[in-house]
Design a protein around this motif. Structure first.
Motif, PDB file in Angstrom:
ATOM      1  N   ALA A  14     -26.752 -15.315 -15.323  1.00 10.21           N
ATOM      2  CA  ALA A  14     -26.878 -14.323 -16.392  1.00 10.21           C
ATOM      3  C   ALA A  14     -27.068 -12.920 -15.843  1.00 10.21           C
ATOM      4  CB  ALA A  14     -28.049 -14.680 -17.298  1.00 10.21           C
ATOM      5  N   ILE A  15     -26.385 -11.975 -16.476  1.00 10.28           N
ATOM      6  CA  ILE A  15     -26.594 -10.556 -16.215  1.00 10.28           C
ATOM      7  C   ILE A  15     -26.954  -9.881 -17.539  1.00 10.28           C
ATOM      8  CG2 ILE A  15     -25.546  -8.373 -15.484  1.00 10.28           C
ATOM      9  CD1 ILE A  15     -23.852  -9.965 -13.483  1.00 10.28           C
ATOM     10  N   GLU A  16     -26.054  -9.956 -18.489  1.00 11.65           N
ATOM     11  CA  GLU A  16     -26.241  -9.246 -19.753  1.00 11.65           C
ATOM     12  C   GLU A  16     -27.502  -9.691 -20.495  1.00 11.65           C
ATOM     13  OE1 GLU A  16     -23.715  -8.190 -23.821  1.00 11.65           O
ATOM     14  OE2 GLU A  16     -22.919  -9.648 -22.417  1.00 11.65           O
ATOM     15  N   ALA A  17     -27.786 -10.979 -20.539  1.00  9.72           N
ATOM     16  CA  ALA A  17     -28.928 -11.483 -21.302  1.00  9.72           C
ATOM     17  C   ALA A  17     -30.225 -11.497 -20.492  1.00  9.72           C
ATOM     18  CB  ALA A  17     -28.635 -12.891 -21.820  1.00  9.72           C
ATOM     19  N   ALA A  18     -30.132 -11.358 -19.172  1.00  9.07           N
ATOM     20  CA  ALA A  18     -31.322 -11.432 -18.316  1.00  9.07           C
ATOM     21  C   ALA A  18     -32.128 -10.136 -18.368  1.00  9.07           C
ATOM     22  CB  ALA A  18     -30.908 -11.734 -16.882  1.00  9.07           C
ATOM     23  N   LYS A  19     -33.431 -10.287 -18.272  1.00  6.49           N
ATOM     24  CA  LYS A  19     -34.322  -9.127 -18.368  1.00  6.49           C
ATOM     25  C   LYS A  19     -34.038  -8.090 -17.281  1.00  6.49           C
ATOM     26  CE  LYS A  19     -38.142 -11.484 -20.601  1.00  6.49           C
ATOM     27  NZ  LYS A  19     -39.502 -11.995 -20.476  1.00  6.49           N
ATOM     28  N   ASP A  20     -33.784  -8.518 -16.088  1.00  8.09           N
ATOM     29  CA  ASP A  20     -33.567  -7.589 -14.971  1.00  8.09           C
ATOM     30  C   ASP A  20     -32.122  -7.614 -14.485  1.00  8.09           C
ATOM     31  OD1 ASP A  20     -33.454 -10.064 -13.778  1.00  8.09           O
ATOM     32  OD2 ASP A  20     -34.797  -9.558 -12.126  1.00  8.09           O
ATOM     33  N   ASP A  21     -31.209  -8.030 -15.357  1.00  9.05           N
ATOM     34  CA  ASP A  21     -29.801  -8.219 -14.997  1.00  9.05           C
ATOM     35  C   ASP A  21     -29.620  -9.283 -13.909  1.00  9.05           C
ATOM     36  OD1 ASP A  21     -28.931  -6.318 -16.828  1.00  9.05           O
ATOM     37  OD2 ASP A  21     -28.863  -4.704 -15.350  1.00  9.05           O
ATOM     38  N   GLY A  22     -30.645 -10.099 -13.703  1.00  9.07           N
ATOM     39  CA  GLY A  22     -30.562 -11.128 -12.667  1.00  9.07           C
ATOM     40  C   GLY A  22     -30.685 -10.584 -11.261  1.00  9.07           C
ATOM     41  N   ARG A  23     -31.250  -9.406 -11.112  1.00  9.54           N
ATOM     42  CA  ARG A  23     -31.345  -8.765  -9.793  1.00  9.54           C
ATOM     43  C   ARG A  23     -32.296  -9.489  -8.832  1.00  9.54           C
ATOM     44  NH1 ARG A  23     -28.710  -4.096 -10.443  1.00  9.54           N
ATOM     45  NH2 ARG A  23     -28.924  -2.869 -12.318  1.00  9.54           N
ATOM     46  N   ASN A  24     -33.465  -9.869  -9.312  1.00 13.40           N
ATOM     47  CA  ASN A  24     -34.496 -10.398  -8.407  1.00 13.40           C
ATOM     48  C   ASN A  24     -34.095 -11.698  -7.730  1.00 13.40           C
ATOM     49  OD1 ASN A  24     -36.234  -8.228  -8.744  1.00 13.40           O
ATOM     50  ND2 ASN A  24     -37.271  -9.154 -10.479  1.00 13.40           N
ATOM     51  N   TRP A  25     -33.639 -12.676  -8.505  1.00 14.34           N
ATOM     52  CA  TRP A  25     -33.278 -13.936  -7.861  1.00 14.34           C
ATOM     53  C   TRP A  25     -32.085 -13.747  -6.930  1.00 14.34           C
ATOM     54  CZ3 TRP A  25     -28.865 -16.800  -7.659  1.00 14.34           C
ATOM     55  CH2 TRP A  25     -27.868 -16.545  -8.608  1.00 14.34           C
ATOM     56  N   ARG A  26     -31.141 -12.887  -7.329  1.00 13.81           N
ATOM     57  CA  ARG A  26     -29.975 -12.652  -6.477  1.00 13.81           C
ATOM     58  C   ARG A  26     -30.380 -11.993  -5.159  1.00 13.81           C
ATOM     59  NH1 ARG A  26     -27.519 -12.084 -11.644  1.00 13.81           N
ATOM     60  NH2 ARG A  26     -25.612 -13.326 -11.808  1.00 13.81           N
ATOM     61  N   ARG A  27     -31.284 -11.040  -5.222  1.00  7.55           N
ATOM     62  CA  ARG A  27     -31.741 -10.363  -4.001  1.00  7.55           C
ATOM     63  C   ARG A  27     -32.376 -11.375  -3.042  1.00  7.55           C
ATOM     64  NH1 ARG A  27     -35.196  -6.807  -6.141  1.00  7.55           N
ATOM     65  NH2 ARG A  27     -33.494  -5.479  -6.780  1.00  7.55           N
ATOM     66  N   SER A  28     -33.217 -12.254  -3.568  1.00 12.89           N
ATOM     67  CA  SER A  28     -33.891 -13.250  -2.729  1.00 12.89           C
ATOM     68  C   SER A  28     -32.900 -14.202  -2.084  1.00 12.89           C
ATOM     69  CB  SER A  28     -34.889 -14.055  -3.568  1.00 12.89           C
ATOM     70  OG  SER A  28     -35.903 -13.234  -4.050  1.00 12.89           O
ATOM     71  N   ILE A  29     -32.011 -14.760  -2.876  1.00 11.80           N
ATOM     72  CA  ILE A  29     -31.054 -15.733  -2.331  1.00 11.80           C
ATOM     73  C   ILE A  29     -30.041 -15.053  -1.418  1.00 11.80           C
ATOM     74  CG2 ILE A  29     -29.343 -15.803  -4.199  1.00 11.80           C
ATOM     75  CD1 ILE A  29     -30.534 -19.024  -2.885  1.00 11.80           C
ATOM     76  N   GLN A  30     -29.675 -13.819  -1.728  1.00 14.43           N
ATOM     77  CA  GLN A  30     -28.744 -13.089  -0.875  1.00 14.43           C
ATOM     78  C   GLN A  30     -29.340 -12.887   0.512  1.00 14.43           C
ATOM     79  OE1 GLN A  30     -27.207  -9.439  -2.538  1.00 14.43           O
ATOM     80  NE2 GLN A  30     -26.063  -8.948  -0.692  1.00 14.43           N
ATOM     81  N   ASN A  31     -30.587 -12.453   0.571  1.00 19.03           N
ATOM     82  CA  ASN A  31     -31.251 -12.269   1.873  1.00 19.03           C
ATOM     83  C   ASN A  31     -31.290 -13.574   2.658  1.00 19.03           C
ATOM     84  OD1 ASN A  31     -31.686  -9.560   1.315  1.00 19.03           O
ATOM     85  ND2 ASN A  31     -33.768  -9.888   0.577  1.00 19.03           N
ATOM     86  N   PHE A  32     -31.644 -14.662   1.986  1.00 20.19           N
ATOM     87  CA  PHE A  32     -31.713 -15.976   2.633  1.00 20.19           C
ATOM     88  C   PHE A  32     -30.349 -16.382   3.191  1.00 20.19           C
ATOM     89  CE2 PHE A  32     -31.055 -20.571   2.207  1.00 20.19           C
ATOM     90  CZ  PHE A  32     -32.020 -21.041   3.085  1.00 20.19           C
ATOM     91  N   LEU A  33     -29.311 -16.270   2.380  1.00 20.05           N
ATOM     92  CA  LEU A  33     -27.974 -16.688   2.805  1.00 20.05           C
ATOM     93  C   LEU A  33     -27.422 -15.805   3.924  1.00 20.05           C
ATOM     94  CD1 LEU A  33     -26.460 -17.498  -0.698  1.00 20.05           C
ATOM     95  CD2 LEU A  33     -27.020 -19.154   1.108  1.00 20.05           C
TER      96      LEU A  33
END
Length: 146
Positions: A14-33
């Motif tokens: 989710a981007i449009e419906a997510a409170k933060d546009d889904g930024r936080n979880w993406r940032r965490s998983i992106q760093n890990f990957l």
């Protein structure tokens, strides 16, 4: 399941419906990957760059209520951009499935397209599997509860 490290891992959810546009979880998983040597495409940051290149104003979301034709034009740029990644550049999709994703449409489309293009899908789910539409469960290769 083997992921081609020459291709990107696309972070769907989710981007449009997510409170933060889904930024936080993406940032965490992106760093890990990226620490593991994978190339990652984060649509939240990449779409922003693409929209700037097409001179979309920062308040373009308001066009949904004030100028539907301009809103559709911008959304079509996003759809084209995201689906090109899923269909042609992604070696895998990591999707976070939650209540926000249930409300949207883009993530559903991305997962179906990934399935049709034989792109593996890894789902991190915040809700029970029996509450996720069966169609989507059929597109996923690996499940992880969050």
């Amino acid at each position: 399941m083997k992921i081609d490290k020459r291709k990107y891992i696309y972070l769907a959810g989710a981007i449009e419906a997510a409170k933060d546009d889904g930024r936080n979880w993406r940032r965490s998983i992106q760093n890990f990957l990226e620490e593991k040597g994978y190339k990652v495409l984060n649509p939240v940051t990449e779409e922003t760059k693409a929209l700037q290149a097409h001179d979309a104003p920062k308040d373009w979301h308001n066009f949904k209520q004030t100028n539907i034709n301009e809103y559709r034009r911008i959304m079509r740029k996003i759809i084209d951009f995201d689906m090109d990644i899923v269909n042609n550049k992604a070696g895998a999709i990591v999707v976070r499935w939650n209540d926000y994703a249930q409300k949207g449409a883009g993530t559903h489309s991305e997962l179906t397209s990934a399935y049709l293009h034989k792109v593996p899908v890894i789902m991190i789910h915040d809700i029970p599997l029996d509450e996720i539409p069966g169609w989507l469960l059929g597109t996923v290769d690996v499940f992880f509860p969050s």
